[in-house]
Design a protein around this motif. Structure first.
Motif, PDB file in Angstrom:
ATOM      1  N   THR A 152     -14.967  -3.327  18.160  1.00  0.00           N
ATOM      2  CA  THR A 152     -13.934  -3.604  17.195  1.00  0.00           C
ATOM      3  C   THR A 152     -14.239  -2.411  16.049  1.00  0.00           C
ATOM      4  OG1 THR A 152     -14.782  -5.294  16.149  1.00  0.00           O
ATOM      5  CG2 THR A 152     -13.189  -5.852  18.020  1.00  0.00           C
ATOM      6  N   VAL A 153     -13.284  -2.007  15.777  1.00  0.00           N
ATOM      7  CA  VAL A 153     -13.430  -1.277  14.381  1.00  0.00           C
ATOM      8  C   VAL A 153     -12.457  -1.635  13.087  1.00  0.00           C
ATOM      9  CG1 VAL A 153     -13.709   0.755  15.573  1.00  0.00           C
ATOM     10  CG2 VAL A 153     -11.425   0.147  15.021  1.00  0.00           C
ATOM     11  N   GLN A 154     -13.108  -1.496  11.923  1.00  0.00           N
ATOM     12  CA  GLN A 154     -12.098  -1.672  10.764  1.00  0.00           C
ATOM     13  C   GLN A 154     -11.951  -0.617  10.096  1.00  0.00           C
ATOM     14  OE1 GLN A 154     -14.953  -4.706   9.425  1.00  0.00           O
ATOM     15  NE2 GLN A 154     -15.396  -3.407   7.846  1.00  0.00           N
ATOM     16  N   VAL A 155     -10.606  -0.093   9.497  1.00  0.00           N
ATOM     17  CA  VAL A 155     -10.389   0.980   9.041  1.00  0.00           C
ATOM     18  C   VAL A 155      -9.669   1.015   7.535  1.00  0.00           C
ATOM     19  CG1 VAL A 155      -8.614   3.068   9.286  1.00  0.00           C
ATOM     20  CG2 VAL A 155      -9.558   2.064  11.433  1.00  0.00           C
ATOM     21  N   GLY A 156     -10.304   1.919   6.777  1.00  0.00           N
ATOM     22  CA  GLY A 156      -9.644   2.018   5.355  1.00  0.00           C
ATOM     23  C   GLY A 156      -9.105   3.248   5.202  1.00  0.00           C
TER      24      GLY A 156
ATOM     25  N   ARG B 107     -13.947   2.443   0.331  1.00  0.00           N
ATOM     26  CA  ARG B 107     -13.849   0.960  -0.394  1.00  0.00           C
ATOM     27  C   ARG B 107     -12.898  -0.077   0.629  1.00  0.00           C
ATOM     28  NH1 ARG B 107     -18.388   1.064  -2.653  1.00  0.00           N
ATOM     29  NH2 ARG B 107     -18.599   2.162  -4.821  1.00  0.00           N
ATOM     30  N   MET B 108     -11.955   0.844   1.161  1.00  0.00           N
ATOM     31  CA  MET B 108     -10.840   0.104   2.005  1.00  0.00           C
ATOM     32  C   MET B 108     -11.523  -0.309   3.055  1.00  0.00           C
ATOM     33  SD  MET B 108      -8.167  -0.037  -0.146  1.00  0.00           S
ATOM     34  CE  MET B 108      -9.062  -0.348  -1.318  1.00  0.00           C
ATOM     35  N   CYS B 109     -12.237   0.538   3.601  1.00  0.00           N
ATOM     36  CA  CYS B 109     -12.765   0.216   4.798  1.00  0.00           C
ATOM     37  C   CYS B 109     -13.809  -1.018   4.907  1.00  0.00           C
ATOM     38  CB  CYS B 109     -13.684   1.521   5.293  1.00  0.00           C
ATOM     39  SG  CYS B 109     -14.518   1.176   7.101  1.00  0.00           S
ATOM     40  N   SER B 110     -14.762  -0.978   3.619  1.00  0.00           N
ATOM     41  CA  SER B 110     -15.734  -2.106   3.619  1.00  0.00           C
ATOM     42  C   SER B 110     -14.974  -3.283   3.181  1.00  0.00           C
ATOM     43  CB  SER B 110     -16.478  -1.767   2.399  1.00  0.00           C
ATOM     44  OG  SER B 110     -16.159  -1.596   1.293  1.00  0.00           O
ATOM     45  N   GLY B 111     -13.852  -3.456   2.803  1.00  0.00           N
ATOM     46  CA  GLY B 111     -12.957  -4.417   2.230  1.00  0.00           C
ATOM     47  C   GLY B 111     -11.906  -4.857   3.493  1.00  0.00           C
ATOM     48  N   SER B 112     -12.179  -4.349   4.324  1.00  0.00           N
ATOM     49  CA  SER B 112     -11.253  -4.604   5.772  1.00  0.00           C
ATOM     50  C   SER B 112     -11.860  -5.548   6.650  1.00  0.00           C
ATOM     51  CB  SER B 112     -11.021  -3.080   6.546  1.00  0.00           C
ATOM     52  OG  SER B 112     -10.059  -3.506   7.466  1.00  0.00           O
TER      53      SER B 112
ATOM     54  N   HIS C 162      -6.661  -1.160   6.470  1.00  0.00           N
ATOM     55  CA  HIS C 162      -6.668  -1.801   5.222  1.00  0.00           C
ATOM     56  C   HIS C 162      -6.300  -0.459   4.425  1.00  0.00           C
ATOM     57  CE1 HIS C 162      -8.937  -3.772   1.641  1.00  0.00           C
ATOM     58  NE2 HIS C 162      -7.517  -3.830   1.719  1.00  0.00           N
ATOM     59  N   VAL C 163      -5.330  -0.499   3.646  1.00  0.00           N
ATOM     60  CA  VAL C 163      -4.756   0.816   2.657  1.00  0.00           C
ATOM     61  C   VAL C 163      -4.622   0.519   1.424  1.00  0.00           C
ATOM     62  CG1 VAL C 163      -3.628   1.745   4.782  1.00  0.00           C
ATOM     63  CG2 VAL C 163      -2.267   0.259   3.411  1.00  0.00           C
ATOM     64  N   SER C 164      -4.955   1.466   0.624  1.00  0.00           N
ATOM     65  CA  SER C 164      -4.638   1.432  -0.900  1.00  0.00           C
ATOM     66  C   SER C 164      -3.375   1.178  -1.075  1.00  0.00           C
ATOM     67  CB  SER C 164      -5.583   2.555  -1.488  1.00  0.00           C
ATOM     68  OG  SER C 164      -4.743   3.891  -1.114  1.00  0.00           O
ATOM     69  N   GLN C 165      -2.772   1.084  -2.327  1.00  0.00           N
ATOM     70  CA  GLN C 165      -1.340   0.899  -2.888  1.00  0.00           C
ATOM     71  C   GLN C 165      -0.692   2.521  -2.751  1.00  0.00           C
ATOM     72  OE1 GLN C 165      -0.612  -0.598  -6.726  1.00  0.00           O
ATOM     73  NE2 GLN C 165       1.466  -0.908  -6.390  1.00  0.00           N
ATOM     74  N   GLU C 166      -1.662   3.576  -2.897  1.00  0.00           N
ATOM     75  CA  GLU C 166      -1.139   4.828  -2.835  1.00  0.00           C
ATOM     76  C   GLU C 166      -0.875   5.203  -1.529  1.00  0.00           C
ATOM     77  OE1 GLU C 166      -0.219   8.988  -4.428  1.00  0.00           O
ATOM     78  OE2 GLU C 166      -0.659   6.930  -5.132  1.00  0.00           O
ATOM     79  N   ALA C 167      -1.679   4.894  -0.392  1.00  0.00           N
ATOM     80  CA  ALA C 167      -1.323   4.907   1.105  1.00  0.00           C
ATOM     81  C   ALA C 167      -0.409   4.311   1.273  1.00  0.00           C
ATOM     82  CB  ALA C 167      -2.825   4.747   1.761  1.00  0.00           C
ATOM     83  N   TYR C 168      -0.149   3.079   0.965  1.00  0.00           N
ATOM     84  CA  TYR C 168       1.310   2.360   1.349  1.00  0.00           C
ATOM     85  C   TYR C 168       2.431   2.862   0.765  1.00  0.00           C
ATOM     86  CZ  TYR C 168       4.276  -1.609   1.893  1.00  0.00           C
ATOM     87  OH  TYR C 168       5.176  -2.424   2.535  1.00  0.00           O
TER      88      TYR C 168
ATOM     89  N   LYS D 135     -15.642  -2.462  -6.396  1.00  0.00           N
ATOM     90  CA  LYS D 135     -16.637  -1.733  -7.062  1.00  0.00           C
ATOM     91  C   LYS D 135     -16.321  -0.064  -7.287  1.00  0.00           C
ATOM     92  CE  LYS D 135     -21.644  -0.908  -7.100  1.00  0.00           C
ATOM     93  NZ  LYS D 135     -23.100  -0.927  -6.314  1.00  0.00           N
ATOM     94  N   GLY D 136     -16.591  -0.064  -8.615  1.00  0.00           N
ATOM     95  CA  GLY D 136     -16.380   1.623  -9.011  1.00  0.00           C
ATOM     96  C   GLY D 136     -14.932   1.888  -9.078  1.00  0.00           C
ATOM     97  N   LYS D 137     -13.853   0.987  -8.789  1.00  0.00           N
ATOM     98  CA  LYS D 137     -12.415   1.216  -8.771  1.00  0.00           C
ATOM     99  C   LYS D 137     -11.751   0.426  -9.669  1.00  0.00           C
ATOM    100  CE  LYS D 137     -11.140   3.921  -6.670  1.00  0.00           C
ATOM    101  NZ  LYS D 137     -10.870   5.441  -7.137  1.00  0.00           N
ATOM    102  N   GLY D 138     -12.332  -0.981  -9.895  1.00  0.00           N
ATOM    103  CA  GLY D 138     -11.676  -1.862 -10.672  1.00  0.00           C
ATOM    104  C   GLY D 138     -10.735  -2.597  -9.990  1.00  0.00           C
ATOM    105  N   GLU D 139      -9.635  -3.198 -10.477  1.00  0.00           N
ATOM    106  CA  GLU D 139      -8.641  -4.119  -9.654  1.00  0.00           C
ATOM    107  C   GLU D 139      -7.480  -3.230  -9.163  1.00  0.00           C
ATOM    108  OE1 GLU D 139      -5.274  -6.777 -11.621  1.00  0.00           O
ATOM    109  OE2 GLU D 139      -7.430  -8.195 -11.242  1.00  0.00           O
ATOM    110  N   MET D 140      -7.318  -3.334  -7.763  1.00  0.00           N
ATOM    111  CA  MET D 140      -6.501  -2.758  -6.977  1.00  0.00           C
ATOM    112  C   MET D 140      -5.550  -3.520  -6.235  1.00  0.00           C
ATOM    113  SD  MET D 140      -8.910   0.397  -5.270  1.00  0.00           S
ATOM    114  CE  MET D 140      -7.617   1.076  -4.514  1.00  0.00           C
ATOM    115  N   TYR D 141      -4.253  -3.005  -5.822  1.00  0.00           N
ATOM    116  CA  TYR D 141      -3.466  -3.821  -4.783  1.00  0.00           C
ATOM    117  C   TYR D 141      -3.760  -2.947  -3.518  1.00  0.00           C
ATOM    118  CZ  TYR D 141      -0.997  -6.488  -8.584  1.00  0.00           C
ATOM    119  OH  TYR D 141      -0.710  -7.589  -9.378  1.00  0.00           O
ATOM    120  N   THR D 142      -3.946  -3.708  -2.658  1.00  0.00           N
ATOM    121  CA  THR D 142      -4.224  -3.168  -1.182  1.00  0.00           C
ATOM    122  C   THR D 142      -3.291  -4.120  -0.104  1.00  0.00           C
ATOM    123  OG1 THR D 142      -6.141  -4.763  -0.757  1.00  0.00           O
ATOM    124  CG2 THR D 142      -6.374  -2.590  -1.845  1.00  0.00           C
ATOM    125  N   TYR D 143      -3.008  -3.308   1.067  1.00  0.00           N
ATOM    126  CA  TYR D 143      -2.612  -4.087   2.026  1.00  0.00           C
ATOM    127  C   TYR D 143      -3.114  -3.909   3.144  1.00  0.00           C
ATOM    128  CZ  TYR D 143       1.183  -3.189  -1.754  1.00  0.00           C
ATOM    129  OH  TYR D 143       1.911  -3.335  -2.665  1.00  0.00           O
TER     130      TYR D 143
END
Length: 121
Positions: free
Chosen positions: A19-23, A53-58, A64-70, A88-96
Motif C-alpha cells: 500500500t502507498v500513501q501519496v501527498g 507534509r501531505m504524504c506524511s499526514g496521509s 492527500h492534497v493541499s488546498q492549492e492542489a485541490y 510542522k514548518g507550514k502552520g495551519e492548513m486546510y487539506t483534503y
C-alpha cells in the motif's frame, strides 16, 4: 524519498500486499543534478516540502492534497475535507483526501490531463 525492499519467493503462498500513501501540492520547484562522483537528481522548493507534509499526514491507500492542489483538482475528483490541521514548518492548513480514482470519475467530470504542468500554465 522512499525506498522499498521486497523479496519475492516462488514458493510464497500469495503475493505480498503493498500500500502507498501519496501527498500532492502545486507550485514552483527547482530541480538539478548534484554531486561530483556520484550524481543525484534533486528537487526542492516550498511545493516539494508541502507535498512531503501531505504524504506524511496521509493514510495508506489515500491521496492527500493541499488546498492549492485541490483548487486545480476539484471537479475532476471527489474529496473529503480534513478541516484545518497543523503541519510542522507550514502552520495551519486546510487539506483534503481525494475520493475517486481517475477511472471511476462521473461521466460529466473531465479527467485530469496527463501533464499537470500543461493544465496550470
Amino acid at each position: 524519498m522512499s525506498v522499498v525492499n521486497l523479496e519475492l519467493r516462488a514458493e510464497a503462498p500469495r503475493a505480498p500486499q503493498l500500500t502507498v500513501q501519496v501527498g500532492i501540492d502545486f507550485g514552483s520547484a527547482i530541480a538539478g543534478v548534484i554531486g561530483h562522483k556520484t550524481y543525484q537528481y534533486d528537487l526542492c522548493g516550498d511545493a516539494v516540502n508541502t507535498a512531503a507534509r501531505m504524504c506524511s499526514g496521509s493514510e495508506p491507500g489515500r491521496v492527500h492534497v493541499s488546498q492549492e492542489a485541490y483548487r486545480y483538482l476539484r471537479g475532476r475528483f471527489g474529496a473529503t475535507s480534513r478541516g484545518p490541521r497543523y503541519y510542522k514548518g507550514k502552520g495551519e492548513m486546510y487539506t483534503y483526501f481525494l475520493e475517486n480514482a481517475p477511472g471511476a470519475l462521473p461521466e460529466e467530470a473531465t479527467p485530469a490531463p496527463a501533464d499537470a504542468a500543461e493544465a496550470i500554465y
